[in-house]
Scaffold this motif. Structure first.
Motif, PDB file in Angstrom:
ATOM      1  N   MET A   1     -42.833  -8.520 -49.623  1.00  0.00           N
ATOM      2  CA  MET A   1     -41.578  -7.812 -49.738  1.00  0.00           C
ATOM      3  C   MET A   1     -40.431  -8.779 -50.001  1.00  0.00           C
ATOM      4  SD  MET A   1     -40.474  -4.797 -49.851  1.00  0.00           S
ATOM      5  CE  MET A   1     -40.644  -3.314 -48.955  1.00  0.00           C
ATOM      6  N   LYS A   2     -40.515  -9.966 -49.432  1.00  0.00           N
ATOM      7  CA  LYS A   2     -39.437 -10.936 -49.575  1.00  0.00           C
ATOM      8  C   LYS A   2     -39.278 -11.378 -51.036  1.00  0.00           C
ATOM      9  CE  LYS A   2     -37.605 -14.840 -47.091  1.00  0.00           C
ATOM     10  NZ  LYS A   2     -37.837 -15.864 -46.099  1.00  0.00           N
ATOM     11  N   GLY A   3     -40.384 -11.514 -51.742  1.00  0.00           N
ATOM     12  CA  GLY A   3     -40.325 -11.940 -53.136  1.00  0.00           C
ATOM     13  C   GLY A   3     -39.666 -10.911 -54.029  1.00  0.00           C
ATOM     14  N   THR A   4     -39.925  -9.612 -53.769  1.00  0.00           N
ATOM     15  CA  THR A   4     -39.309  -8.581 -54.601  1.00  0.00           C
ATOM     16  C   THR A   4     -37.810  -8.507 -54.346  1.00  0.00           C
ATOM     17  OG1 THR A   4     -39.852  -6.892 -52.957  1.00  0.00           O
ATOM     18  CG2 THR A   4     -41.403  -7.186 -54.758  1.00  0.00           C
ATOM     19  N   GLU A   5     -37.376  -8.729 -53.101  1.00  0.00           N
ATOM     20  CA  GLU A   5     -35.940  -8.720 -52.801  1.00  0.00           C
ATOM     21  C   GLU A   5     -35.238  -9.870 -53.513  1.00  0.00           C
ATOM     22  OE1 GLU A   5     -34.275  -6.342 -51.151  1.00  0.00           O
ATOM     23  OE2 GLU A   5     -36.187  -5.289 -51.034  1.00  0.00           O
ATOM     24  N   LYS A   6     -35.889 -11.012 -53.543  1.00  0.00           N
ATOM     25  CA  LYS A   6     -35.327 -12.173 -54.237  1.00  0.00           C
ATOM     26  C   LYS A   6     -35.224 -11.885 -55.738  1.00  0.00           C
ATOM     27  CE  LYS A   6     -35.778 -16.954 -53.369  1.00  0.00           C
ATOM     28  NZ  LYS A   6     -36.602 -18.098 -53.040  1.00  0.00           N
ATOM     29  N   PHE A   7     -36.254 -11.250 -56.291  1.00  0.00           N
ATOM     30  CA  PHE A   7     -36.245 -10.896 -57.715  1.00  0.00           C
ATOM     31  C   PHE A   7     -35.133  -9.895 -58.018  1.00  0.00           C
ATOM     32  CE2 PHE A   7     -37.621  -8.019 -61.105  1.00  0.00           C
ATOM     33  CZ  PHE A   7     -37.705  -8.928 -62.153  1.00  0.00           C
ATOM     34  N   LYS A   8     -34.981  -8.880 -57.161  1.00  0.00           N
ATOM     35  CA  LYS A   8     -33.913  -7.890 -57.361  1.00  0.00           C
ATOM     36  C   LYS A   8     -32.538  -8.545 -57.283  1.00  0.00           C
ATOM     37  CE  LYS A   8     -36.450  -3.955 -55.480  1.00  0.00           C
ATOM     38  NZ  LYS A   8     -36.549  -3.007 -54.353  1.00  0.00           N
ATOM     39  N   GLY A   9     -32.380  -9.469 -56.338  1.00  0.00           N
ATOM     40  CA  GLY A   9     -31.107 -10.168 -56.199  1.00  0.00           C
ATOM     41  C   GLY A   9     -30.779 -10.997 -57.428  1.00  0.00           C
ATOM     42  N   MET A  10     -31.761 -11.729 -57.928  1.00  0.00           N
ATOM     43  CA  MET A  10     -31.532 -12.544 -59.129  1.00  0.00           C
ATOM     44  C   MET A  10     -31.249 -11.662 -60.342  1.00  0.00           C
ATOM     45  SD  MET A  10     -31.399 -15.625 -58.304  1.00  0.00           S
ATOM     46  CE  MET A  10     -31.399 -16.341 -59.929  1.00  0.00           C
ATOM     47  N   ALA A  11     -31.952 -10.527 -60.434  1.00  0.00           N
ATOM     48  CA  ALA A  11     -31.707  -9.598 -61.546  1.00  0.00           C
ATOM     49  C   ALA A  11     -30.286  -9.063 -61.490  1.00  0.00           C
ATOM     50  CB  ALA A  11     -32.711  -8.457 -61.503  1.00  0.00           C
ATOM     51  N   MET A  12     -29.799  -8.750 -60.288  1.00  0.00           N
ATOM     52  CA  MET A  12     -28.437  -8.247 -60.150  1.00  0.00           C
ATOM     53  C   MET A  12     -27.408  -9.310 -60.533  1.00  0.00           C
ATOM     54  SD  MET A  12     -28.735  -5.950 -56.696  1.00  0.00           S
ATOM     55  CE  MET A  12     -27.047  -5.427 -56.698  1.00  0.00           C
ATOM     56  N   VAL A  13     -27.671 -10.557 -60.167  1.00  0.00           N
ATOM     57  CA  VAL A  13     -26.767 -11.651 -60.539  1.00  0.00           C
ATOM     58  C   VAL A  13     -26.730 -11.809 -62.056  1.00  0.00           C
ATOM     59  CG1 VAL A  13     -26.457 -14.159 -60.450  1.00  0.00           C
ATOM     60  CG2 VAL A  13     -26.941 -12.897 -58.368  1.00  0.00           C
ATOM     61  N   LEU A  14     -27.886 -11.768 -62.693  1.00  0.00           N
ATOM     62  CA  LEU A  14     -27.947 -11.915 -64.147  1.00  0.00           C
ATOM     63  C   LEU A  14     -27.263 -10.748 -64.854  1.00  0.00           C
ATOM     64  CD1 LEU A  14     -31.550 -13.331 -64.573  1.00  0.00           C
ATOM     65  CD2 LEU A  14     -29.384 -14.567 -64.772  1.00  0.00           C
ATOM     66  N   ILE A  15     -27.431  -9.541 -64.336  1.00  0.00           N
ATOM     67  CA  ILE A  15     -26.762  -8.375 -64.918  1.00  0.00           C
ATOM     68  C   ILE A  15     -25.251  -8.509 -64.776  1.00  0.00           C
ATOM     69  CG2 ILE A  15     -26.378  -5.896 -64.607  1.00  0.00           C
ATOM     70  CD1 ILE A  15     -29.407  -5.687 -63.967  1.00  0.00           C
TER      71      ILE A  15
END
Length: 70
Positions: A1-15
């Motif tokens: 679960m921790k990896g998906t949260e990190k991915f979502k966070g990075m995606a939001m930063v890039l967006i």
């Protein structure tokens, strides 16, 4: 679960970076600068008015409920 949260966070930063880049490009590199500023200010003022109105409605409804309960 921790990896998906990190991915979502990075995606939001890039967006966010991409949207800001598009906004800055439209503001400074095209002839739409004044229109973009007017739209931005209109949206900000609209959101502020909406929040103030929402607070007013909430206060009015709560006041009415308190009078009926007393």
């Amino acid at each position: 679960m921790k990896g998906t949260e990190k991915f979502k966070g990075m995606a939001m930063v890039l967006i966010a970076i991409a949207l800001f880049s598009v906004y800055a490009y439209l503001l400074f590199a095209t002839g739409l600068g004044i229109l973009i500023l007017k739209l931005t200010i209109a949206v900000i003022v609209g959101v502020i008015c909406f929040v103030v109105g929402w607070i007013g409605i909430t206060l009015a409804i709560n006041e009415k409920e308190q009078e009926e309960g007393a």
